[in-house]
Each structure stands twice: as C-alpha cells, then as structure tokens.
Design a protein around this motif. Structure first.
Motif, PDB file in Angstrom:
ATOM      1  N   ASN A  84       0.838  -1.202   0.000  1.00 28.20           N
ATOM      2  CA  ASN A  84       0.000   0.000   0.000  1.00 28.20           C
ATOM      3  C   ASN A  84       0.873   1.251   0.000  1.00 28.20           C
ATOM      4  OD1 ASN A  84      -2.317  -1.673   0.234  1.00 28.20           O
ATOM      5  ND2 ASN A  84      -2.137  -1.657   2.471  1.00 28.20           N
ATOM      6  N   SER A  85       0.268   2.355  -0.347  1.00 27.65           N
ATOM      7  CA  SER A  85       0.967   3.647  -0.358  1.00 27.65           C
ATOM      8  C   SER A  85       2.287   3.567  -1.113  1.00 27.65           C
ATOM      9  CB  SER A  85       1.214   4.133   1.081  1.00 27.65           C
ATOM     10  OG  SER A  85       0.010   4.251   1.789  1.00 27.65           O
ATOM     11  N   LEU A  86       2.230   3.004  -2.274  1.00 22.79           N
ATOM     12  CA  LEU A  86       3.444   2.805  -3.064  1.00 22.79           C
ATOM     13  C   LEU A  86       4.025   4.132  -3.537  1.00 22.79           C
ATOM     14  CD1 LEU A  86       2.202  -0.313  -5.011  1.00 22.79           C
ATOM     15  CD2 LEU A  86       4.289  -0.242  -3.642  1.00 22.79           C
ATOM     16  N   ASN A  87       5.337   4.167  -3.617  1.00 24.58           N
ATOM     17  CA  ASN A  87       6.019   5.343  -4.152  1.00 24.58           C
ATOM     18  C   ASN A  87       7.083   4.899  -5.150  1.00 24.58           C
ATOM     19  OD1 ASN A  87       8.574   4.904  -2.636  1.00 24.58           O
ATOM     20  ND2 ASN A  87       7.254   5.287  -0.857  1.00 24.58           N
ATOM     21  N   ALA A  88       7.689   5.852  -5.824  1.00 21.21           N
ATOM     22  CA  ALA A  88       8.630   5.535  -6.903  1.00 21.21           C
ATOM     23  C   ALA A  88       9.809   4.701  -6.403  1.00 21.21           C
ATOM     24  CB  ALA A  88       9.122   6.822  -7.551  1.00 21.21           C
ATOM     25  N   GLU A  89      10.189   4.872  -5.156  1.00 17.73           N
ATOM     26  CA  GLU A  89      11.323   4.124  -4.590  1.00 17.73           C
ATOM     27  C   GLU A  89      11.001   2.638  -4.414  1.00 17.73           C
ATOM     28  OE1 GLU A  89      11.963   8.040  -4.567  1.00 17.73           O
ATOM     29  OE2 GLU A  89      10.347   7.208  -3.322  1.00 17.73           O
ATOM     30  N   ASP A  90       9.745   2.273  -4.541  1.00 13.88           N
ATOM     31  CA  ASP A  90       9.362   0.863  -4.448  1.00 13.88           C
ATOM     32  C   ASP A  90       9.504   0.138  -5.788  1.00 13.88           C
ATOM     33  OD1 ASP A  90       6.736   1.977  -2.302  1.00 13.88           O
ATOM     34  OD2 ASP A  90       8.589   0.970  -1.680  1.00 13.88           O
ATOM     35  N   THR A  91       9.817   0.862  -6.843  1.00 12.39           N
ATOM     36  CA  THR A  91       9.992   0.261  -8.153  1.00 12.39           C
ATOM     37  C   THR A  91      11.169  -0.710  -8.143  1.00 12.39           C
ATOM     38  OG1 THR A  91       9.027   2.138  -9.338  1.00 12.39           O
ATOM     39  CG2 THR A  91      10.534   0.709 -10.573  1.00 12.39           C
TER      40      THR A  91
END
Length: 122
Positions: A84-91
C-alpha cells in the motif's frame, strides 16, 4: 525442494496498491520460512518482508514497515505481499524466497522465484 512462481506485479500510480502472490509447488511448503526481496536496477537485492512457517511471526524492513504486509496460506501453498501507499522508490523486481530458517539475508534463502516487476509512476 520447492519451486516458486510470483505474480501480481505491474504498473501502478504513486499512492496506489498492489498485491503480489507467490505460489509454491510441493507438499512441504509449510516447512519453510518465506521472504520477499526486491532489486532495483543497479542496486543490490534487499530484504522487504518475511514470515515464519505459520505466518504468525512477521518482520519487515524499515522502508516498508506500516505500508506492506506479508501473509501466507499454507492450504493454498501461497504467500502474499500486500503493498500500500506505493512510491517511486518501491519500483523494483520483487522476488519471493523460501528458507529453512527465519532470516533477512538473501544467502539464507535456498529457493527463489523468477521475480515480478513492480513499477510505480510518480
């Protein structure tokens, strides 16, 4: 021995959610601790989340704690990663792995899936 196949990756906008699944073959799935790792381009593979054989004990990296959740269903030979609450750093490419012991280090895991790509657009 166990074979692992991940699914559920894809493209999602920042702030969105994805659920990854990892299906295991074999009748001994419940014997293994399970983990999720990720690897972004040019970076080392890093621990994301793990659980013991029952799923009753879970642990997370600081970067995903409070946002990601690991769970397993031993009757279905499957482990999940709710993100949840994904951001670009999770790519990254996300991998599930099986170990004979609860651990955070990749070297402790004997079996790996092929990985599934998660891309978060900002």
């Amino acid at each position: 021995q166990v074979q692992l196949v991940e699914s559920g990756g894809g493209l999602v906008q920042a702030g969105g959610s994805l659920r990854l699944s990892c299906a295991a073959s074999g009748r001994t799935f419940s014997m293994y601790a399970m983990g999720w790792f990720r690897q972004a381009p040019g970076k080392e593979r890093e621990f994301v989340a793990g659980c013991d054989w029952s799923g009753g004990n879970t642990f997370y990296s600081d970067s995903v704690k409070g946002r990601f959740s690991i769970a397993r269903d031993n009757a279905k030979n499957t482990v999940y990663l709710q993100m949840n609450s994904l951001n670009a750093e999770d790519t990254a490419v996300y991998y599930c792995a099986a170990s004979y012991q609860v651990a955070r280090t990749p070297s402790a895991y004997a079996y790996w899936g092929q990985g599934t790509q998660v891309t978060v657009s900002s």
